[in-house]
Write a protein that holds these residues in place. Structure first.
Motif, PDB file in Angstrom:
ATOM      1  N   TYR A  24      40.747  41.678  25.991  1.00  0.00           N
ATOM      2  CA  TYR A  24      41.175  40.540  26.795  1.00  0.00           C
ATOM      3  C   TYR A  24      40.051  39.514  26.947  1.00  0.00           C
ATOM      4  CZ  TYR A  24      42.833  37.848  30.803  1.00  0.00           C
ATOM      5  OH  TYR A  24      43.201  36.822  31.643  1.00  0.00           O
ATOM      6  N   LEU A  25      38.840  40.004  27.167  1.00  0.00           N
ATOM      7  CA  LEU A  25      37.693  39.120  27.387  1.00  0.00           C
ATOM      8  C   LEU A  25      36.948  38.763  26.102  1.00  0.00           C
ATOM      9  CD1 LEU A  25      36.211  40.762  30.597  1.00  0.00           C
ATOM     10  CD2 LEU A  25      37.568  38.675  30.443  1.00  0.00           C
ATOM     11  N   LYS A  26      37.423  39.337  24.980  1.00  0.00           N
ATOM     12  CA  LYS A  26      36.758  39.117  23.686  1.00  0.00           C
ATOM     13  C   LYS A  26      35.293  39.580  23.747  1.00  0.00           C
ATOM     14  CE  LYS A  26      39.796  35.384  22.277  1.00  0.00           C
ATOM     15  NZ  LYS A  26      40.603  34.957  23.366  1.00  0.00           N
ATOM     16  N   LYS A  27      35.126  40.761  24.316  1.00  0.00           N
ATOM     17  CA  LYS A  27      33.820  41.413  24.422  1.00  0.00           C
ATOM     18  C   LYS A  27      33.899  42.753  23.722  1.00  0.00           C
ATOM     19  CE  LYS A  27      32.030  38.343  27.174  1.00  0.00           C
ATOM     20  NZ  LYS A  27      30.895  37.538  26.772  1.00  0.00           N
ATOM     21  N   SER A  28      32.760  43.395  23.537  1.00  0.00           N
ATOM     22  CA  SER A  28      32.776  44.729  22.938  1.00  0.00           C
ATOM     23  C   SER A  28      33.068  45.766  24.020  1.00  0.00           C
ATOM     24  CB  SER A  28      31.429  45.038  22.290  1.00  0.00           C
ATOM     25  OG  SER A  28      30.440  45.268  23.272  1.00  0.00           O
ATOM     26  N   GLU A  29      33.571  46.900  23.585  1.00  0.00           N
ATOM     27  CA  GLU A  29      33.792  48.004  24.527  1.00  0.00           C
ATOM     28  C   GLU A  29      32.467  48.444  25.136  1.00  0.00           C
ATOM     29  OE1 GLU A  29      36.563  51.223  23.463  1.00  0.00           O
ATOM     30  OE2 GLU A  29      37.133  49.964  21.748  1.00  0.00           O
ATOM     31  N   ASN A  48      35.938  36.936  37.365  1.00  0.00           N
ATOM     32  CA  ASN A  48      37.144  36.243  37.787  1.00  0.00           C
ATOM     33  C   ASN A  48      38.319  36.553  36.852  1.00  0.00           C
ATOM     34  OD1 ASN A  48      38.194  34.333  39.782  1.00  0.00           O
ATOM     35  ND2 ASN A  48      38.594  33.062  38.001  1.00  0.00           N
ATOM     36  N   LYS A  49      38.041  36.600  35.552  1.00  0.00           N
ATOM     37  CA  LYS A  49      39.100  36.921  34.580  1.00  0.00           C
ATOM     38  C   LYS A  49      39.573  38.370  34.745  1.00  0.00           C
ATOM     39  CE  LYS A  49      37.879  33.536  31.098  1.00  0.00           C
ATOM     40  NZ  LYS A  49      37.392  33.308  29.738  1.00  0.00           N
ATOM     41  N   ILE A  50      38.638  39.276  35.036  1.00  0.00           N
ATOM     42  CA  ILE A  50      39.011  40.674  35.285  1.00  0.00           C
ATOM     43  C   ILE A  50      39.899  40.751  36.520  1.00  0.00           C
ATOM     44  CG2 ILE A  50      38.137  42.954  35.953  1.00  0.00           C
ATOM     45  CD1 ILE A  50      35.596  42.236  34.260  1.00  0.00           C
ATOM     46  N   ALA A  51      39.492  40.058  37.576  1.00  0.00           N
ATOM     47  CA  ALA A  51      40.287  40.048  38.803  1.00  0.00           C
ATOM     48  C   ALA A  51      41.687  39.505  38.537  1.00  0.00           C
ATOM     49  CB  ALA A  51      39.586  39.215  39.878  1.00  0.00           C
ATOM     50  N   GLU A  52      41.769  38.476  37.712  1.00  0.00           N
ATOM     51  CA  GLU A  52      43.066  37.865  37.414  1.00  0.00           C
ATOM     52  C   GLU A  52      43.979  38.825  36.655  1.00  0.00           C
ATOM     53  OE1 GLU A  52      44.877  33.740  35.609  1.00  0.00           O
ATOM     54  OE2 GLU A  52      42.875  34.345  34.985  1.00  0.00           O
ATOM     55  N   ILE A  53      43.461  39.454  35.598  1.00  0.00           N
ATOM     56  CA  ILE A  53      44.315  40.357  34.810  1.00  0.00           C
ATOM     57  C   ILE A  53      44.729  41.579  35.629  1.00  0.00           C
ATOM     58  CG2 ILE A  53      42.469  41.660  33.675  1.00  0.00           C
ATOM     59  CD1 ILE A  53      44.245  41.703  31.160  1.00  0.00           C
ATOM     60  N   ASP A  57      41.919  40.795  44.194  1.00  0.00           N
ATOM     61  CA  ASP A  57      41.038  39.812  44.814  1.00  0.00           C
ATOM     62  C   ASP A  57      39.627  40.053  44.266  1.00  0.00           C
ATOM     63  OD1 ASP A  57      39.186  38.553  46.647  1.00  0.00           O
ATOM     64  OD2 ASP A  57      40.811  38.459  48.107  1.00  0.00           O
ATOM     65  N   ILE A  58      38.985  39.004  43.787  1.00  0.00           N
ATOM     66  CA  ILE A  58      37.659  39.162  43.176  1.00  0.00           C
ATOM     67  C   ILE A  58      36.671  39.820  44.134  1.00  0.00           C
ATOM     68  CG2 ILE A  58      36.830  36.858  43.780  1.00  0.00           C
ATOM     69  CD1 ILE A  58      35.470  36.803  40.986  1.00  0.00           C
ATOM     70  N   ARG A  59      36.846  39.591  45.420  1.00  0.00           N
ATOM     71  CA  ARG A  59      35.937  40.199  46.405  1.00  0.00           C
ATOM     72  C   ARG A  59      36.030  41.719  46.390  1.00  0.00           C
ATOM     73  NH1 ARG A  59      38.017  36.681  51.320  1.00  0.00           N
ATOM     74  NH2 ARG A  59      39.901  37.221  50.174  1.00  0.00           N
ATOM     75  N   ASN A  60      37.159  42.251  45.984  1.00  0.00           N
ATOM     76  CA  ASN A  60      37.318  43.710  45.915  1.00  0.00           C
ATOM     77  C   ASN A  60      36.549  44.315  44.744  1.00  0.00           C
ATOM     78  OD1 ASN A  60      38.959  43.748  48.160  1.00  0.00           O
ATOM     79  ND2 ASN A  60      40.832  43.559  46.958  1.00  0.00           N
ATOM     80  N   LEU A  61      36.136  43.486  43.795  1.00  0.00           N
ATOM     81  CA  LEU A  61      35.369  43.975  42.652  1.00  0.00           C
ATOM     82  C   LEU A  61      33.875  44.046  42.969  1.00  0.00           C
ATOM     83  CD1 LEU A  61      37.106  42.048  39.737  1.00  0.00           C
ATOM     84  CD2 LEU A  61      37.657  44.304  40.645  1.00  0.00           C
ATOM     85  N   LEU A  62      33.509  43.566  44.138  1.00  0.00           N
ATOM     86  CA  LEU A  62      32.109  43.533  44.553  1.00  0.00           C
ATOM     87  C   LEU A  62      31.899  44.450  45.750  1.00  0.00           C
ATOM     88  CD1 LEU A  62      31.749  39.661  44.494  1.00  0.00           C
ATOM     89  CD2 LEU A  62      30.997  41.247  42.713  1.00  0.00           C
ATOM     90  N   ASN A  63      30.668  44.891  45.936  1.00  0.00           N
ATOM     91  CA  ASN A  63      30.344  45.667  47.131  1.00  0.00           C
ATOM     92  C   ASN A  63      30.385  44.743  48.337  1.00  0.00           C
ATOM     93  OD1 ASN A  63      29.857  48.202  45.978  1.00  0.00           O
ATOM     94  ND2 ASN A  63      27.815  47.567  45.345  1.00  0.00           N
TER      95      ASN A  63
END
Length: 84
Positions: A24-29, A48-53, A57-63
């Motif tokens: 999805y992000l066009k990155k390597s595994e 932000n893209k991870i949160a969207e897919i 909420d992006i804040r939940n991806l952070l401590n």
């Protein structure tokens, strides 16, 4: 600050596959794996893209941060100290 990796926790809880996120992000595994292992961190844009897919909420991806008991001076305290 906690050593907890929220991205890894969410991926594990929701059974998120590194390969899918990488494609999805066009990155390597390997890049996604390094994020999950705290070897690297995604950029804000990637996060932000991870949160969207994930429809998360992006804040939940952070401590969460709680500085209420911090002994570190505040910005204004530190600034005042510099003038002295």
């Amino acid at each position: 600050m906690s050593n907890t990796n929220r991205l890894d926790e969410i991926f594990t809880e929701r059974k998120i596959n590194n390969r899918v996120i990488a494609k999805y992000l066009k990155k390597s595994e390997g890049t996604v794996s390094r994020w999950r292992n705290n070897k690297r961190q995604p950029s804000i844009n990637e996060l932000n893209k991870i949160a969207e897919i994930l429809r998360e909420d992006i804040r939940n991806l952070l401590n969460k941060s709680d500085w209420s008991k911090s002994k570190t001076p505040t910005y204004l305290e530190f600034k005042k100290h510099l003038k002295g």
